[in-house]
Design a protein around this motif. Structure first.
Motif, PDB file in Angstrom:
ATOM      1  N   GLU A  88      31.704  84.846  45.088  1.00 21.44           N
ATOM      2  CA  GLU A  88      33.027  85.384  44.759  1.00 21.44           C
ATOM      3  C   GLU A  88      33.792  85.758  46.024  1.00 21.44           C
ATOM      4  OE1 GLU A  88      34.885  85.722  42.083  1.00 21.44           O
ATOM      5  OE2 GLU A  88      33.410  84.632  40.889  1.00 21.44           O
ATOM      6  N   GLY A 109      37.596  85.635  45.226  1.00 22.80           N
ATOM      7  CA  GLY A 109      37.703  86.064  43.826  1.00 22.80           C
ATOM      8  C   GLY A 109      37.427  87.543  43.665  1.00 22.80           C
ATOM      9  N   ARG A 118      35.133  82.683  47.657  1.00 23.23           N
ATOM     10  CA  ARG A 118      36.268  82.126  46.925  1.00 23.23           C
ATOM     11  C   ARG A 118      37.490  83.028  46.976  1.00 23.23           C
ATOM     12  NH1 ARG A 118      35.638  80.668  40.916  1.00 23.23           N
ATOM     13  NH2 ARG A 118      35.878  82.910  40.929  1.00 23.23           N
TER      14      ARG A 118
END
Ligand SMILES: Nc1ncnc2c1ncn2[C@@H]1O[C@H](COP(=O)(O)OP(=O)(O)OP(=O)(O)O)[C@@H](O)[C@H]1O
Ligand SMILES: [Mg+2]
Length: 250
Positions: A60, A65, A63
């Motif tokens: 995450e 994210g 990314r």
């Protein structure tokens, strides 16, 4: 002796709290259950114990994210493994069989077991496979069948079998009975009992419905909204009216 000690776990997905100050332990040789309804935090707990959450967190982050934050401690055999990778935890003996575990559908039952045991020596893998077929005789005549053509229950047996070939000391089962017929649930619950009896593997499992598992667990923890609400022996939980009302539905 305490094998797994979980101390004040907090897991955040961004600002959402999935586990809230959750503590529990598992003694060597026990079968322990974590009972909780939908989105109570069962899978998050299993991912944190197996270390998958560490991989999720890294992915995450890369990314850009959501931010995953873990506080608290996971101690295995007296050693702090909170920041240990999943593969290192497997080597230590912590093995997770995931909820709706993906088996390799184009490969046969035997091939799936071999893939799962690729770390092990040839001789050991044959022994380990024999153990799996002993535990789940229903898989014997399906050895060469593609996993994608197995029924849900047979796939679940294969998934658990794939966890067993790496010889866990602590087997984590995330909702092993999910979506199975009452018959198949009985078969699996029986196998979990035998597993403990025959190979001395310690088991920690999660379930949404308490009824099929309460008779076989030594102790259970009830989790709601990421928080521990109750714990006791299987018998104590079975006799608890609150549990009956909340978790004995079908
Ligand atoms: N990757 C994620 N990103 C954001 N929130 C998540 C993530 N994974 C889980 N959650 C949230 O954390 C909480 C706990 O979810 P979790 O999947 O652990 O519950 P569960 O008990 O396994 O539920 P189920 O019975 O549906 O499998 C839920 O509110 C869920 O929405
Ligand atoms: Mg889940």
């Amino acid at each position: 002796m305490i094998m797994l000690d979980v101390l004040n776990l907090m897991v955040f997905f961004e600002n959402a709290l999935a586990l809230n100050d959750f503590s529990m332990n598992v003694e060597e040789g026990e079968v322990v259950g974590v009972i909780g309804s939908n989105s109570a935090g069962k899978t998050t707990l299993m991912n944190t114990l197996s270390g998958l959450i560490i991989d999720m967190r890294t992915k995450e982050k890369r990314r850009g994210g959501e931010r995953i934050t873990v506080y608290g401690k996971v101690v295995f055999d007296g050693e702090d493994v909170t920041e240990t990778s999943p593969s290192e935890r497997v080597k230590k003996g912590i093995v997770l069989s995931r909820e709706r575990h993906p088996v390799f559908p184009e490969s046969s039952v035997v091939e799936n077991l071999k893939i799962a045991g690729y770390l092990r020596k040839k001789l050991q893998i044959h022994e380990a496979m024999d153990d799996v077929f002993k535990l789940f005789p229903a898989l014997i005549h399906l050895r060469t069948r593609k996993a994608g053509f197995l029924s849900g229950g047979e796939q679940q047996m294969l998934a658990i079998g794939m966890s067993l070939v790496v010889k866990p000391r602590l087997l984590l089962l995330d909702e092993p009975l999910l979506g199975l017929s009452p018959m198949m649930q009985k078969t699996l619950v029986g196998a979990i009992c035998n597993l403990k009896k025959d190979s001395g593997i310690t088991v920690l499992l999660t379930e949404q419905f308490a009824r099929p598992v309460l008779p076989i667990i030594h102790r259970g923890y009830v989790i709601e909204n990421g928080m521990l609400t109750l714990n006791g022996t299987g018998k104590e939980l079975m006799d608890n009216p609150e549990i009956k009302a909340a978790y004995f539905g079908v």
